[in-house]
Scaffold this motif. Structure first.
Motif, PDB file in Angstrom:
ATOM      1  N   GLU A  69       0.831  -1.205   0.000  1.00  0.00           N
ATOM      2  CA  GLU A  69       0.000   0.000   0.000  1.00  0.00           C
ATOM      3  C   GLU A  69       0.862   1.251   0.000  1.00  0.00           C
ATOM      4  OE1 GLU A  69      -2.899  -0.067   3.116  1.00  0.00           O
ATOM      5  OE2 GLU A  69      -3.841  -1.887   2.354  1.00  0.00           O
ATOM      6  N   GLU A  70       2.087   1.114   0.503  1.00  0.00           N
ATOM      7  CA  GLU A  70       3.031   2.229   0.477  1.00  0.00           C
ATOM      8  C   GLU A  70       4.349   1.717  -0.080  1.00  0.00           C
ATOM      9  OE1 GLU A  70       4.418   3.899   4.168  1.00  0.00           O
ATOM     10  OE2 GLU A  70       4.512   1.955   5.137  1.00  0.00           O
ATOM     11  N   GLY A  71       5.142   2.593  -0.623  1.00  0.00           N
ATOM     12  CA  GLY A  71       6.381   2.215  -1.273  1.00  0.00           C
ATOM     13  C   GLY A  71       7.564   2.148  -0.330  1.00  0.00           C
ATOM     14  N   GLU A  95      12.948   2.387  -0.457  1.00  0.00           N
ATOM     15  CA  GLU A  95      11.751   3.169  -0.720  1.00  0.00           C
ATOM     16  C   GLU A  95      11.532   3.161  -2.231  1.00  0.00           C
ATOM     17  OE1 GLU A  95       9.869   7.287   1.047  1.00  0.00           O
ATOM     18  OE2 GLU A  95      12.032   6.999   1.075  1.00  0.00           O
ATOM     19  N   PHE A  96      10.269   3.095  -2.664  1.00  0.00           N
ATOM     20  CA  PHE A  96       9.987   3.059  -4.098  1.00  0.00           C
ATOM     21  C   PHE A  96       8.689   3.802  -4.396  1.00  0.00           C
ATOM     22  CE2 PHE A  96       8.442  -0.738  -2.050  1.00  0.00           C
ATOM     23  CZ  PHE A  96       7.218  -1.029  -2.617  1.00  0.00           C
ATOM     24  N   ASP A  97       8.606   4.329  -5.602  1.00  0.00           N
ATOM     25  CA  ASP A  97       7.477   5.142  -6.030  1.00  0.00           C
ATOM     26  C   ASP A  97       6.459   4.250  -6.732  1.00  0.00           C
ATOM     27  OD1 ASP A  97       5.717   6.830  -7.433  1.00  0.00           O
ATOM     28  OD2 ASP A  97       7.252   8.391  -7.612  1.00  0.00           O
ATOM     29  N   THR A  98       5.470   3.807  -5.983  1.00  0.00           N
ATOM     30  CA  THR A  98       4.491   2.868  -6.538  1.00  0.00           C
ATOM     31  C   THR A  98       3.734   3.455  -7.723  1.00  0.00           C
ATOM     32  OG1 THR A  98       2.840   3.549  -4.906  1.00  0.00           O
ATOM     33  CG2 THR A  98       4.170   1.635  -4.358  1.00  0.00           C
ATOM     34  N   TYR A 112       4.436  -1.592 -14.813  1.00  0.00           N
ATOM     35  CA  TYR A 112       4.923  -2.696 -13.979  1.00  0.00           C
ATOM     36  C   TYR A 112       4.054  -2.877 -12.750  1.00  0.00           C
ATOM     37  CZ  TYR A 112       9.034  -2.294 -16.903  1.00  0.00           C
ATOM     38  OH  TYR A 112       9.872  -2.243 -17.986  1.00  0.00           O
ATOM     39  N   GLN A 113       4.014  -4.090 -12.256  1.00  0.00           N
ATOM     40  CA  GLN A 113       3.310  -4.402 -11.015  1.00  0.00           C
ATOM     41  C   GLN A 113       4.257  -4.195  -9.838  1.00  0.00           C
ATOM     42  OE1 GLN A 113       1.805  -8.390 -11.148  1.00  0.00           O
ATOM     43  NE2 GLN A 113       0.890  -8.121 -13.156  1.00  0.00           N
ATOM     44  N   THR A 114       3.699  -3.867  -8.679  1.00  0.00           N
ATOM     45  CA  THR A 114       4.523  -3.706  -7.472  1.00  0.00           C
ATOM     46  C   THR A 114       4.389  -4.888  -6.520  1.00  0.00           C
ATOM     47  OG1 THR A 114       2.776  -2.424  -6.396  1.00  0.00           O
ATOM     48  CG2 THR A 114       4.496  -1.184  -7.569  1.00  0.00           C
ATOM     49  N   THR A 115       3.718  -5.937  -6.944  1.00  0.00           N
ATOM     50  CA  THR A 115       3.603  -7.130  -6.113  1.00  0.00           C
ATOM     51  C   THR A 115       5.000  -7.564  -5.693  1.00  0.00           C
ATOM     52  OG1 THR A 115       1.643  -7.786  -7.353  1.00  0.00           O
ATOM     53  CG2 THR A 115       2.703  -9.480  -5.994  1.00  0.00           C
ATOM     54  N   THR A 116       5.177  -7.796  -4.393  1.00  0.00           N
ATOM     55  CA  THR A 116       6.505  -8.003  -3.821  1.00  0.00           C
ATOM     56  C   THR A 116       6.638  -9.378  -3.174  1.00  0.00           C
ATOM     57  OG1 THR A 116       6.713  -5.626  -3.460  1.00  0.00           O
ATOM     58  CG2 THR A 116       8.171  -7.047  -2.157  1.00  0.00           C
TER      59      THR A 116
END
Length: 138
Positions: free
Chosen positions: A25-27, A91-94, A102-106
């Motif tokens: 939810e946050e980067g 830290e990353f900019d979602t 791109y997806q941010t699924t981690t």
């Protein structure tokens, strides 16, 4: 979410290790445990930490985000740094990652899975940086 539900065969098939995937939810990526940073990528989208108990965790932000060549990522640690639970690692900019397609699924996986009899997720819902994600059985 289960690793099998993500669109990256290295993780969804368990090739890299067993674990879970998180839709952030946050980067921000925080250290889940006390340990030492043992793996980093030059593209800043991944970090590995070896726990003080010997477990090796790899946190890999997004699917195919290696193609961003570090754009939208800031690493706050380097290889060899000691970390404790809650330390900010990356830290990353979602928004910009998603806008770039791109997806941010981690995925969060234990890469030395052969050292454990079993690795089980402890939750299948929302988590916070203080929540335990996985149970490792020796």
């Amino acid at each position: 979410m289960p690793l099998s539900s993500i669109h990256d065969s290295l993780f969804s098939t368990g090739t890299v290790g067993k674990g879970v995937a998180i839709e952030p939810e946050e980067g921000k990526v925080y250290s889940p445990v006390s340990g030492v940073v043992t793996t980093q990528s030059p593209t800043e989208h991944t970090v590995g930490v070896t726990f003080n108990n010997g477990a090796e965790v790899l946190i890999f932000i997004g699917v195919d985000t290696v193609n961003l060549n570090g754009q939208f990522f800031i690493q706050y640690v380097k290889q060899g740094d000691k970390v404790k639970p809650g330390d900010l690692l990356i830290e990353f900019d979602t928004n910009n990652i998603k806008a770039s397609g791109y997806q941010t699924t981690t995925p969060v996986v234990i890469t030395n899975q052969e050292e454990y009899l079993d690795i089980k997720p402890l939750t299948n819902g929302a988590v916070t940086p203080k929540d335990d994600l996985l149970k490792l059985s020796v």
